[in-house]
Design an enzyme around this catalytic site. Structure first.
Site, PDB file in Angstrom:
ATOM      1  N   GLU A 115       4.464  -4.183  11.576  1.00 28.99           N
ATOM      2  CA  GLU A 115       4.810  -5.642  12.166  1.00 28.99           C
ATOM      3  C   GLU A 115       4.214  -6.531  11.178  1.00 28.99           C
ATOM      4  O   GLU A 115       4.720  -7.674  10.847  1.00 28.99           O
ATOM      5  CB  GLU A 115       4.255  -5.933  13.601  1.00 28.99           C
ATOM      6  CG  GLU A 115       4.980  -4.789  14.582  1.00 28.99           C
ATOM      7  CD  GLU A 115       4.592  -4.836  15.904  1.00 28.99           C
ATOM      8  OE1 GLU A 115       3.457  -4.178  16.290  1.00 28.99           O
ATOM      9  OE2 GLU A 115       5.314  -5.596  16.812  1.00 28.99           O
ATOM     10  N   GLU A 135       4.723   3.024  19.542  1.00 27.82           N
ATOM     11  CA  GLU A 135       4.431   2.180  20.988  1.00 27.82           C
ATOM     12  C   GLU A 135       5.222   2.801  22.023  1.00 27.82           C
ATOM     13  O   GLU A 135       4.566   2.902  23.083  1.00 27.82           O
ATOM     14  CB  GLU A 135       4.944   0.693  20.833  1.00 27.82           C
ATOM     15  CG  GLU A 135       3.818  -0.170  20.023  1.00 27.82           C
ATOM     16  CD  GLU A 135       4.051  -0.183  18.523  1.00 27.82           C
ATOM     17  OE1 GLU A 135       4.700   0.608  18.097  1.00 27.82           O
ATOM     18  OE2 GLU A 135       3.667  -1.254  17.856  1.00 27.82           O
TER      19      GLU A 135
HETATM   20  N1  COA Z   1      -7.030   3.218  16.352  1.00 28.19           N
HETATM   21  C1  COA Z   1      -8.430   3.459  16.495  1.00 28.19           C
HETATM   22  N2  COA Z   1      -8.722   4.390  15.338  1.00 28.19           N
HETATM   23  C2  COA Z   1      -7.914   5.077  14.708  1.00 28.19           C
HETATM   24  C3  COA Z   1      -6.755   4.643  14.792  1.00 28.19           C
HETATM   25  C4  COA Z   1      -6.007   3.503  15.680  1.00 28.19           C
HETATM   26  N3  COA Z   1      -4.810   3.239  15.716  1.00 28.19           N
HETATM   27  N4  COA Z   1      -5.720   5.280  13.893  1.00 28.19           N
HETATM   28  C5  COA Z   1      -6.591   6.253  13.601  1.00 28.19           C
HETATM   29  N5  COA Z   1      -8.134   6.238  13.881  1.00 28.19           N
HETATM   30  C6  COA Z   1      -9.394   6.549  13.451  1.00 28.19           C
HETATM   31  C7  COA Z   1      -9.208   8.101  14.152  1.00 28.19           C
HETATM   32  O1  COA Z   1      -9.821   7.948  15.532  1.00 28.19           O
HETATM   33  C8  COA Z   1     -10.435   8.662  13.113  1.00 28.19           C
HETATM   34  O2  COA Z   1     -11.653   8.065  13.624  1.00 28.19           O
HETATM   35  P1  COA Z   1     -12.909   9.327  13.530  1.00 28.19           P
HETATM   36  O3  COA Z   1     -12.879   9.740  12.108  1.00 28.19           O
HETATM   37  O4  COA Z   1     -13.955   8.297  14.022  1.00 28.19           O
HETATM   38  O5  COA Z   1     -12.468  10.282  14.313  1.00 28.19           O
HETATM   39  C9  COA Z   1     -10.075   8.149  12.007  1.00 28.19           C
HETATM   40  O6  COA Z   1      -9.351   6.862  12.220  1.00 28.19           O
HETATM   41  C10 COA Z   1      -9.171   8.962  11.139  1.00 28.19           C
HETATM   42  O7  COA Z   1      -8.067   9.264  12.082  1.00 28.19           O
HETATM   43  P2  COA Z   1      -7.500  10.747  11.992  1.00 28.19           P
HETATM   44  O8  COA Z   1      -6.444  10.822  13.245  1.00 28.19           O
HETATM   45  O9  COA Z   1      -8.631  11.801  11.767  1.00 28.19           O
HETATM   46  O10 COA Z   1      -6.728  10.957  10.633  1.00 28.19           O
HETATM   47  P3  COA Z   1      -5.423  11.991  10.462  1.00 28.19           P
HETATM   48  O11 COA Z   1      -4.906  12.073   9.172  1.00 28.19           O
HETATM   49  O12 COA Z   1      -5.588  13.333  11.235  1.00 28.19           O
HETATM   50  O13 COA Z   1      -4.165  11.236  11.404  1.00 28.19           O
HETATM   51  C11 COA Z   1      -2.760   9.714  12.067  1.00 28.19           C
HETATM   52  C12 COA Z   1      -3.466  10.098  11.247  1.00 28.19           C
HETATM   53  C13 COA Z   1      -2.389   8.045  11.726  1.00 28.19           C
HETATM   54  C14 COA Z   1      -1.473  10.563  12.345  1.00 28.19           C
HETATM   55  C15 COA Z   1      -3.474   9.274  13.482  1.00 28.19           C
HETATM   56  O14 COA Z   1      -4.779   8.951  13.182  1.00 28.19           O
HETATM   57  C16 COA Z   1      -2.762   8.529  14.668  1.00 28.19           C
HETATM   58  O15 COA Z   1      -1.903   9.020  15.203  1.00 28.19           O
HETATM   59  N6  COA Z   1      -3.330   7.390  14.758  1.00 28.19           N
HETATM   60  C17 COA Z   1      -2.825   6.578  16.032  1.00 28.19           C
HETATM   61  C18 COA Z   1      -1.692   5.902  15.652  1.00 28.19           C
HETATM   62  C19 COA Z   1      -1.128   5.126  16.702  1.00 28.19           C
HETATM   63  O16 COA Z   1      -0.557   5.635  17.733  1.00 28.19           O
HETATM   64  N7  COA Z   1      -1.305   3.821  16.613  1.00 28.19           N
HETATM   65  C20 COA Z   1      -1.095   2.983  17.476  1.00 28.19           C
HETATM   66  C21 COA Z   1       0.134   1.970  17.497  1.00 28.19           C
HETATM   67  S1  COA Z   1       0.493   1.201  18.716  1.00 28.19           S
END
Ligand code: COA
Length: 240
Positions: A115, A135
């Site tokens: 966005e 979302e």
């Molecule tokens: N908010 C807060 N923290 C987040 C985040 C988010 N949207 N996305 C990733 N992080 C943090 C994780 O909690 C992790 O923190 P930690 O190391 O303290 O545990 C760190 O970033 C690394 O993320 P991780 O999930 O370990 O990396 P990955 O490569 O395995 O996966 C994603 C990457 C992007 C697939 C996964 O992090 C994810 O699905 N994130 C959420 C995406 C989301 O739903 N965003 C909201 C949109 S409205």
């Protein structure tokens, strides 16, 4: 300008660099980031030394993994959230920046990450970029303009499919859908953004800013009104 905690602001030879800087949390968009972006974009708007803005992100893995889910889970009641959004309308502020804004995106580009980029004028992505709007899976809808800016950028059918299904797309498909202007190997991403910025900076800035206004504002108008807007802007440029 104050020093920032979750973004980095640098200015060099007419280019303003805004870097999202929470790499350990994949640059998730939190309240602090909202406030700092609001502040820096306000300063950029008023700074005539800035000709072009480049928005990029720190770390290897992500441009922005969307809204910070830890804050999202502890969000204040909607009435406060709405008031906070009104007081700090960072998306409106993005759109009010008269200078061209180029987004240079790599890795995960999710939720508010997409966005934010849709409020920029030109989007470049590295070939490893992955885009998604998670979302609906979280029971919410995009609230940073995505439901409006995505269809205006890639068309209604493609936007609805992506928004409703939550399907992620890779850089190649993003290019095909015209979500991004260009894809590049990661090492070439920032140099390409800088080269483009230099090119834009060569042109008379009032014309560059007027064309930005004509396109952004014009798309919200009827063709007749849009043509009137174009004529007014053209006149303003001639009078300078
Ligand atoms: N908010 C807060 N923290 C987040 C985040 C988010 N949207 N996305 C990733 N992080 C943090 C994780 O909690 C992790 O923190 P930690 O190391 O303290 O545990 C760190 O970033 C690394 O993320 P991780 O999930 O370990 O990396 P990955 O490569 O395995 O996966 C994603 C990457 C992007 C697939 C996964 O992090 C994810 O699905 N994130 C959420 C995406 C989301 O739903 N965003 C909201 C949109 S409205």
């Amino acid at each position: 300008m104050s020093s920032f905690e979750v973004i980095i602001y640098e200015k060099q030879n007419g280019v303003a660099y805004v870097t999202l800087n929470r790499p350990k949390a994949l640059n998730a968009y939190n309240i602090k980031m909202r406030d700092e972006l609001y502040e820096v974009l306000g300063a950029i708007k008023e700074d005539d030394d800035v000709k072009v803005v480049i928005l990029k992100a720190a770390g290897d893995k992500a441009f922005c993994a969307g809204a910070d889910l830890t804050e999202f889970l502890t969000a204040p009641p909607p009435v406060f959230a709405r008031r906070a959004r009104f007081e700090r309308d960072v998306w409106g502020r993005f759109l009010s920046v008269e200078q061209p804004v180029i987004a240079a995106m790599h890795g995960y580009v999710l939720g508010s990450g997409i966005e934010m980029s849709l409020c920029c004028d030109i989007r470049l992505a590295s070939d490893d970029a992955r885009f998604g709007l998670p979302e609906p899976g979280l029971g919410i809808i995009p609230a940073a303009g995505g439901s409006q800016t995505l269809p205006r950028t890639i068309g209604r059918a493609a936007a609805l499919e992506i928004l409703m299904s939550g399907r992620w797309i890779d850089a190649k498909e993003a290019l095909k859908l015209k979500l991004v202007n260009k894809i590049l190997p990661r090492p070439e991403l920032l140099p390409a953004a800088e080269k483009l910025a230099q090119k834009i900076m060569c042109y008379p800035q009032p014309a560059v800013r007027a064309v930005k206004q004509a396109v952004w504002r014009g798309l919200d108008l009827s063709l007749t009104e849009g043509l009137e807007l174009e004529a007014r802007l053209a006149q303003q440029i001639l009078k300078r």
